[in-house]
Design a protein around this motif. Structure first.
Motif, short mmCIF file in Angstrom:
data_model
loop_
_atom_site.label_atom_id
_atom_site.label_comp_id
_atom_site.label_asym_id
_atom_site.label_seq_id
_atom_site.Cartn_x
_atom_site.Cartn_y
_atom_site.Cartn_z
N ALA A 102 66.21 53.50 38.08
CA ALA A 102 65.74 52.95 39.35
C ALA A 102 66.36 53.68 40.54
CB ALA A 102 66.06 51.47 39.42
N ILE A 103 67.60 54.15 40.34
CA ILE A 103 68.31 54.78 41.47
C ILE A 103 68.85 56.14 41.05
CG2 ILE A 103 70.30 54.59 43.01
CD1 ILE A 103 69.99 51.59 42.89
N LEU A 104 68.60 57.13 41.89
CA LEU A 104 69.16 58.46 41.65
C LEU A 104 70.19 58.76 42.72
CD1 LEU A 104 65.93 60.52 40.84
CD2 LEU A 104 67.62 59.63 39.23
N LEU A 105 71.35 59.22 42.29
CA LEU A 105 72.35 59.71 43.24
C LEU A 105 72.23 61.22 43.26
CD1 LEU A 105 74.75 57.15 42.04
CD2 LEU A 105 75.07 57.92 44.38
N SER A 131 59.16 58.19 43.25
CA SER A 131 59.10 56.92 42.54
C SER A 131 60.46 56.23 42.49
CB SER A 131 58.58 57.15 41.12
OG SER A 131 59.47 58.02 40.46
N ALA A 132 61.53 56.97 42.72
CA ALA A 132 62.86 56.37 42.58
C ALA A 132 63.53 56.22 43.94
CB ALA A 132 63.73 57.26 41.69
N HIS A 133 64.46 55.26 44.04
CA HIS A 133 65.31 55.17 45.22
C HIS A 133 66.35 56.28 45.12
CE1 HIS A 133 63.58 51.35 46.25
NE2 HIS A 133 63.89 50.84 45.06
N ARG A 134 66.60 56.93 46.23
CA ARG A 134 67.52 58.06 46.21
C ARG A 134 68.65 57.89 47.20
NH1 ARG A 134 63.27 62.24 47.70
NH2 ARG A 134 62.27 60.35 48.41
N ILE A 135 69.86 58.11 46.74
CA ILE A 135 71.05 58.03 47.60
C ILE A 135 71.69 59.42 47.61
CG2 ILE A 135 73.32 56.98 47.88
CD1 ILE A 135 72.34 54.59 46.24
#
Lengths: 219, 244
Positions: B5-8, B41-45
């Motif tokens: 769901a989340i990519l750093l 498609s993913a949340h990115r930080i």
């Protein structure tokens, strides 16, 4: 770093990018302009300058000295963000003729603006006046402490602190104002705060500060 | 394997295997940052060194936050950060030294205005409350400096020199200060967390500040500015709610 020159009077040098030890040669035209002729004004605009290191600071001072030697005026304007901060920390706003950057909305006031403190001015009625601008928060101790010491040593009977150009203050900033009031009153100097606006006025209201310090609104 | 769901997005920083493993377990995967990568498609930080331009890049769409990756301690990312990002908000995680240097309240209010569009009066209240909360988290939380040290100029000078020492001491300066914000539909929740010793927020919230006090006003102000405020994690997190 890039330098663009607007010819005409006054001559304006627009600096952009990062001004570091690698830019010695690039800055030479500014120094040349500062020491040519007499009675001229040379403007250095820093609006697009993102960074300056201590070497760059040294070159600003060199240009300033060169200008003074020829009775020219060197004006530095629009220092912002990290550059404005470094100018403050190095007390360059005193050594150089620095024009304050125009006020900006929140969206443009980054990175850290910090507080700017004007030089102390003696007024016709015997009082003294200073003006704060920018953002006064917990991270502004250094700038403020230096200013407070100057105010205490000035020996005024009344100090008016104009906060109308202050965009933001937190409670640590408020504490710094109260500390100034206490120190100054101990030295026989009354304190008035002038014309709080926006978020600063909101903070003053929430903290009921009017019952502790005299606040005047001249607008 | 389901898409994380989340990519750093690690930009020029290396993360040790254990933090990577911990993040993975929390549903956040560390991947190298590549300019122009198409991962909508993913949340990115953004995970990078604490540099102003990188912080600003991470705080604004299409990215969902910034995590400083060059601190002296192993990377830890709090649950609140990940939850806020999953909920369509953003997070900012900086070491205390960086949080002191850049104006966190000013940085975050821009992102809040852009993502949640509160009316101007509420936006001002959020900025004031956030400024107080971050100031407390940096100075009293992560840097571990007591709040009653500024009653006179002499005490204040002592406070100032202690502050300078702590900002140079990686044990304190490397502790994190996290801001996480999420909401929508006229509501916003902002949490501010530190890695200090914690304290009894509830008793402090109940106390009314002396009008001439030179410290200890922050929480009282937040209580007036936010619709609701609560302490969590033994006083290491302050959760503020706003509505409009």
């Amino acid at each position: 770093m890039e330098i663009h020159v607007d010819t005409g009077e006054p001559q304006v040098f627009r600096l952009a990018g990062r001004f570091t030890y690698q830019d010695n040669d690039g800055f030479t035209p500014v120094i040349e302009a500062a020491k040519s002729g007499s009675g001229r004004t040379v403007v250095i605009d820093l609006e697009r300058l993102d960074f300056v290191d201590s070497f760059g600071i040294g070159l600003f001072l060199l240009a300033s000295e060169a200008a003074k030697g020829q009775h020219n005026t060197l004006v530095v304007r629009n220092a912002r963000g990290a550059v404005g901060r470094i100018f403050q920390l190095a007390n360059l706003d005193v050594a150089l003729s620095v024009e304050a950057a125009p006020r900006h909305s929140v969206s443009e006031s980054l990175p850290r603006v910090g507080v700017r403190v004007s030089p102390l001015r003696r007024e016709a009625d015997g009082g003294c006046a200073v003006a704060l601008s920018g953002r006064l928060t917990f991270a502004d101790h250094e700038t403020y402490e230096a200013a407070l010491k100057e105010w205490v040593c000035a020996g005024c009977k009344l100090l008016r602190i104009d906060v109308s150009e202050l965009d933001f203050m937190d409670s640590a900033g408020l504490s710094l104002l109260l500390l100034a009031r206490e120190e100054l009153e101990r030295n026989g100097c009354a304190v008035e705060l002038l014309s709080p606006r926006g978020k600063v006025a909101q903070l003053f209201n929430l903290a009921a500060i009017a019952s502790v310090v005299k606040i005047r609104d001249d607008a | 394997m389901p898409e994380p769901a989340i990519l750093l997005l690690a930009d020029g920083v290396r993360v040790a295997p254990k933090p990577v493993h911990d993040l993975d377990a929390a549903g956040a995967q560390v991947v190298p940052f590549v300019e122009g990568m198409g991962l909508d498609s993913a949340h990115r930080i953004l995970l990078a060194a604490g540099d102003f331009s990188r912080i600003q890049l991470g705080l604004h769409p299409p990215l969902s936050g910034f995590v400083q990756g060059d601190g002296p301690r192993p990377l830890e990312l709090g649950r609140r950060c990940l939850d806020a990002v999953r909920g369509g908000g953003f997070c900012l995680s900086l070491i205390a030294a960086t949080a002191y240097e850049c104006d966190v309240a000013a940085l975050c209010i821009r992102s809040i205005a852009q993502r949640f569009a509160p009316p101007e009066a509420v936006r001002d209240s959020i900025e004031l409350a956030l400024g107080e909360a971050v100031g407390n988290a940096v100075i009293h939380g992560s840097l571990g400096i007591s709040s009653d040290m500024r009653a006179s100029l002499a005490e204040y000078q002592h406070f100032h020199s202690l502050l300078e020492d702590r900002l140079r001491d990686p044990h304190f300066a490397g502790r994190r200060v996290d801001v996480a914000a999420s909401g929508g539909g006229g509501h916003l929740t902002v949490s501010v967390s530190d890695q200090g010793e914690g304290f009894d927020i509830d008793s402090r919230l109940a106390r009314s500040a002396d009008r001439e006090a030179k410290s200890g006003r922050g929480l009282g102000l937040i209580r007036q500015l936010a619709a609701d405020v609560a302490g969590e994690d033994g006083g290491r997190t302050l959760v503020m709610r706003f509505a409009w």
